[in-house]
Write an enzyme that holds these catalytic residues in place. Structure first.
Site, PDB file in Angstrom:
ATOM      1  N   CYS A   2       7.202  12.957  23.404  1.00  0.00           N
ATOM      2  CA  CYS A   2       6.905  13.682  24.649  1.00  0.00           C
ATOM      3  C   CYS A   2       6.861  15.178  24.371  1.00  0.00           C
ATOM      4  CB  CYS A   2       7.995  13.410  25.682  1.00  0.00           C
ATOM      5  SG  CYS A   2       8.261  11.688  25.984  1.00  0.00           S
ATOM      6  N   ARG A  27       0.326  16.081  20.691  1.00  0.00           N
ATOM      7  CA  ARG A  27       1.497  15.236  20.403  1.00  0.00           C
ATOM      8  C   ARG A  27       1.273  13.810  20.903  1.00  0.00           C
ATOM      9  NH1 ARG A  27       6.289  18.203  19.653  1.00  0.00           N
ATOM     10  NH2 ARG A  27       7.575  16.688  20.726  1.00  0.00           N
ATOM     11  N   TRP A  74       5.107  10.519  26.210  1.00  0.00           N
ATOM     12  CA  TRP A  74       4.739   9.476  25.248  1.00  0.00           C
ATOM     13  C   TRP A  74       5.749   8.370  25.530  1.00  0.00           C
ATOM     14  CZ3 TRP A  74       1.235   7.902  21.728  1.00  0.00           C
ATOM     15  CH2 TRP A  74       1.627   6.952  20.785  1.00  0.00           C
ATOM     16  N   ASN A  98      12.639  14.807  26.338  1.00  0.00           N
ATOM     17  CA  ASN A  98      11.996  14.226  25.159  1.00  0.00           C
ATOM     18  C   ASN A  98      13.107  13.610  24.323  1.00  0.00           C
ATOM     19  OD1 ASN A  98      10.411  13.496  23.018  1.00  0.00           O
ATOM     20  ND2 ASN A  98      10.419  15.535  22.072  1.00  0.00           N
ATOM     21  N   GLY A  99      13.011  12.297  24.069  1.00  0.00           N
ATOM     22  CA  GLY A  99      14.033  11.635  23.252  1.00  0.00           C
ATOM     23  C   GLY A  99      14.299  10.248  23.796  1.00  0.00           C
ATOM     24  N   GLU A 482      -0.105  -1.418  -0.369  1.00  0.00           N
ATOM     25  CA  GLU A 482      -0.107  -0.282   0.580  1.00  0.00           C
ATOM     26  C   GLU A 482      -0.460   1.018  -0.143  1.00  0.00           C
ATOM     27  OE1 GLU A 482      -0.325   0.116   3.542  1.00  0.00           O
ATOM     28  OE2 GLU A 482       0.326   2.181   3.908  1.00  0.00           O
ATOM     29  N   LYS A 486      -3.634   3.335   0.869  1.00  0.00           N
ATOM     30  CA  LYS A 486      -3.492   4.764   1.208  1.00  0.00           C
ATOM     31  C   LYS A 486      -4.447   5.599   0.367  1.00  0.00           C
ATOM     32  CE  LYS A 486      -1.728   4.884   4.450  1.00  0.00           C
ATOM     33  NZ  LYS A 486      -1.547   3.545   4.849  1.00  0.00           N
ATOM     34  N   GLU A 489      -8.287   4.874   1.204  1.00  0.00           N
ATOM     35  CA  GLU A 489      -8.808   5.215   2.540  1.00  0.00           C
ATOM     36  C   GLU A 489      -8.882   6.720   2.768  1.00  0.00           C
ATOM     37  OE1 GLU A 489      -6.599   4.196   6.097  1.00  0.00           O
ATOM     38  OE2 GLU A 489      -4.755   4.023   4.973  1.00  0.00           O
ATOM     39  N   HIS A 505      -3.881 -12.372 -15.933  1.00  0.00           N
ATOM     40  CA  HIS A 505      -4.875 -13.343 -15.429  1.00  0.00           C
ATOM     41  C   HIS A 505      -6.171 -12.654 -15.022  1.00  0.00           C
ATOM     42  CE1 HIS A 505      -1.748 -16.379 -15.514  1.00  0.00           C
ATOM     43  NE2 HIS A 505      -0.955 -15.528 -14.900  1.00  0.00           N
ATOM     44  N   LYS A 604      -8.791   5.458  13.911  1.00  0.00           N
ATOM     45  CA  LYS A 604      -7.333   5.280  13.960  1.00  0.00           C
ATOM     46  C   LYS A 604      -6.983   3.905  14.524  1.00  0.00           C
ATOM     47  CE  LYS A 604      -3.043   6.092  13.549  1.00  0.00           C
ATOM     48  NZ  LYS A 604      -2.470   5.921  12.191  1.00  0.00           N
TER      49      LYS A 604
HETATM   50  C1  AGP Z   1      -3.761   2.132   7.751  1.00  0.00           C
HETATM   51  O1  AGP Z   1      -3.549   3.330   7.055  1.00  0.00           O
HETATM   52  C2  AGP Z   1      -5.149   2.022   8.315  1.00  0.00           C
HETATM   53  N1  AGP Z   1      -5.419   3.108   9.171  1.00  0.00           N
HETATM   54  C3  AGP Z   1      -5.437   0.646   8.927  1.00  0.00           C
HETATM   55  O2  AGP Z   1      -5.391  -0.303   7.889  1.00  0.00           O
HETATM   56  C4  AGP Z   1      -4.496   0.162  10.045  1.00  0.00           C
HETATM   57  O3  AGP Z   1      -3.239  -0.141   9.510  1.00  0.00           O
HETATM   58  C5  AGP Z   1      -5.103  -1.106  10.669  1.00  0.00           C
HETATM   59  O4  AGP Z   1      -6.339  -0.771  11.260  1.00  0.00           O
HETATM   60  C6  AGP Z   1      -4.186  -1.743  11.727  1.00  0.00           C
HETATM   61  O5  AGP Z   1      -3.997  -0.861  12.784  1.00  0.00           O
HETATM   62  P1  AGP Z   1      -2.848  -1.207  13.870  1.00  0.00           P
HETATM   63  O6  AGP Z   1      -1.552  -1.181  13.157  1.00  0.00           O
HETATM   64  O7  AGP Z   1      -2.967  -0.133  14.907  1.00  0.00           O
HETATM   65  O8  AGP Z   1      -3.142  -2.569  14.414  1.00  0.00           O
END
Ligand code: AGP
Length: 609
Positions: A2, A27, A74, A98-99, A482, A486, A489, A505, A604
């Site tokens: 928030c 934010r 938020w 906020n909290g 992961e 990272k 992407e 393998h 996002k």
């Molecule tokens: C992660 O860095 C990516 N932006 C992407 O893989 C993301 O995790 C995926 O689209 C799932 O999103 P969500 O957690 O909002 O469902």
């Protein structure tokens, strides 16, 4: 998180509150509101939605006053509605917060017993009622605030005004950001500097447990016992844009460094560490239900799917409940068999990912109970689930998920302990030990973040490569996935995560000195096997970055670069190993001049199939 704002001074507060809230929009929020003195009374205007909706709701009204507070919410407790929007009021006391007030349910119950009537679902409203009830005992606003805070547990940045004392704002913080702006005959209270940077660059940053009494003549600081404090004034030199990122170059870097707080907030209020119990009340789950689940499905996309893979190790390892992990976009098309007495856990930061929502609906159609681990209150996934475990990591603006991911791992850890305790496979003493390790996690993540400069140096050696291999075993194999995601992407380098045991393998054919290999080497029973994997890579000319824990001194003899991390238990090491993954990907992407916060072709939240 928030955003709060307060203004007192020689100008009309209303337009200043609105423009300051706009400077806090980055934010992330889902509702907004203001409260201000006019003709001796406190007027309030709130709305679900955006500040522009709030502005249209007050258009044409002649609203004027020298003092007011405002808020962008938020949501953490209670849906994003006007009723739940801040400010909140009890009698003549109005508050923005906020909290997270951890013990709000017990406080609310006791206040209701004393005749208080609540209008919202929020934790914040408890604060107004507590302060108002202390005022009724004859205390002044400052004293009433101090007395009320003695009953509140959790994290808070509060700005408080009261009709009984129309010449002041009381501001107080504990584990939630708060800054005071010192203008020319006008003063500001805010969650973050951008809110008032266009009015003044002189700020005071209170510490936890300090109270600011803000009047038109100035600001006085005291501690929780009322003892006066002298505070240093800082001169801010940032640009407004830089200030939105808290001085960080990108939102992603800010969010990487927010992880200790995000993890602490996700833990807050969920566990009773001294008893070895999980507070299930919030998740509408009980021990009988947890005992009854015969199988658990974990379904998600992308980084959240990596969290699901780690969750399988946690749940099967601690609670001994069979788990199946699915990529959400595959789940509904494979005609999944979901027997009775199953729990389906969907994991989604945004709560809006189309494939995950479709999987969630398929699970509901087959009669399974659905729990959503989600970061956005009121999102579609959270509204359609039977139960929700909110990660309180705050809005995640960078497309590459970082703090939400590690918060998801913490949520899965807590749920695994709840399952294990309910099913009698974990006794209280063992649970206390697991919780103690959890409570030390934010500090260990902080320590891992301290390796930022060293990891930046490693990034300089590898940012021109075209391929990257990440290797891990067991619960850390998903962290190899992961790390690779990272990197690919945000830097557009082709990267693959692989189980280390699979090297022979196939992937080992890729190895030469142009393909660096990052190996995740925990201090566990697979350590020796990871060492031989590193030797296999080196003997083929590959360059190895080893990520390990503090006492694996042998590893630096065989790796080109070694990152030593703080040690935690088997189940929490994936959180700590994630930190160098985030930092390495970030620095390589910056060196490659990529758009770190909005990488090409990505969104996002993937709200389409
Ligand atoms: C992660 O860095 C990516 N932006 C992407 O893989 C993301 O995790 C995926 O689209 C799932 O999103 P969500 O957690 O909002 O469902």
């Amino acid at each position: 998180m928030c955003g709060i704002i307060g203004y007192i001074g020689r100008r009309n507060a209303v337009p200043i509150l609105i423009s300051s809230l706009k400077r806090l929009e980055y934010r992330g929020y889902d509702s907004a509101g203001i409260a201000f003195f006019m003709n001796g009374r406190i007027e309030m205007r709130r709305c679900a939605g955006k500040i522009k909706d709030l502005e249209s709701s007050i258009k044409g009204q002649r609203l004027r006053g020298p003092l007011g507070i405002g808020h962008t919410r938020w949501a953490t407790h209670g849906r994003p509605t006007e009723e739940n929007a801040h400010p909140h009021r009890a009698g003549g006391v109005v508050v923005v917060h906020n909290g997270i007030i951890e013990n709000y349910l017990e406080l609310k119950e006791s206040l209701i017993k004393r005749g208080h009537r609540f209008r919202s679902e929020t934790d914040t409203e408890v604060a107004c009622h507590l302060i108002s009830s202390c005022l009724q005992k004859g205390l002044n606003l400052e004293e009433a605030t101090r007395e009320a805070l003695r009953h509140i547990r959790g994290a808070y940045a509060l700005a408080i005004i009261s009709e009984s004392e129309p010449d002041k704002i009381i501001a107080v913080k504990k584990d939630s950001p708060l800054v005071i702006g010192l203008g020319r005959d006008e003063f500001f209270v805010a969650s973050d500097i951008p809110a008032f940077l266009n009015h003044t660059r002189d700020v005071v940053i209170p510490d936890n447990g300090e109270i600011a009494v803000v009047t038109g003549q100035g600001v006085r600081f005291t501690d929780m016992d009322g003892r006066p404090l002298k505070k240093k004034t800082l001169r801010i030199t940032w640009s407004p844009r830089m200030a939105e990122k808290g001085g960080y170059r990108h939102f992603m870097l800010k969010e990487i460094f927010e992880q200790p707080r995000a993890i602490a907030d996700t833990i807050r209020g969920r566990v009773f560490p001294e008893k070895g119990e999980v507070n299930l009340k919030e998740f509408s789950l009980d021990s009988r239900m947890l005992r009854g689940f015969k199988k658990i499905f974990l379904v998600a996309c992308g980084t959240s799917w990596h969290a699901a893979l780690v969750g399988k190790y946690m749940i099967e390892g601690m609670a001994r409940v069979p788990c199946e992990v699915d990529i959400a976009s595959e789940f509904r098309y494979r005609r999944p068999i979901i027997p009775e007495d199953c729990l389906v856990i969907v994991i989604t930061q945004s709560g809006e990912t189309a494939d995950t929502l479709a999987a969630q609906r398929e699970a509901r159609r087959q009669g399974a109970m659905v729990l959503s681990i989600c970061n956005v209150v009121g999102s579609t996934s959270s509204r359609e689930a039977d139960a929700v475990f909110y990660t309180h990591s705050g809005p995640e603006i960078g497309v590459a998920s970082t703090k939400a991911f590690t918060s998801q791992l913490v949520a899965l850890y807590i749920l695994s302990i709840a399952l294990a305790r309910a099913r009698g496979v974990l006794d209280a003493a063992e649970a206390v030990e697991l919780f103690n390790e959890l409570l030390s996690l934010p500090e260990k993540v902080e320590k891992a973040l301290g390796l930022n400069d060293y990891i930046k140096k490693i990034a300089r050696r590898f940012y021109k490569v075209r391929d990257f291999l990440y290797l891990g075993r067991g619960i850390n194999y998903p962290i190899a996935l992961e790390g690779a995601l990272k990197l690919k992407e945000i830097s557009y380098i082709h990267a693959e995560g692989y189980p280390a045991g699979e090297m022979k393998h196939g992937p080992i054919a890729l190895i030469d000195d142009n393909v660096p290999v990052l190996t995740i080497v925990p201090n566990d029973e697979l350590y020796e096997k990871m060492l031989s994997n590193i030797e296999e890579v080196r003997s083929r000319g590959g360059r190895v970055i080893a990520v390990t824990t503090g006492d694996n001194k042998r590893i630096s003899d065989v790796a080109s670069w070694t990152i030593f991390l703080p040690e935690s238990n088997y189940y929490l090491m994936p959180v700590i190993f994630s930190i160098p993954m985030h930092l390495l990907a970030y620095h390589i992407a910056v060196l490659r001049k990529c758009n770190v916060d909005q990488p090409r072709n990505l969104a996002k939240s993937v709200t389409v199939e």
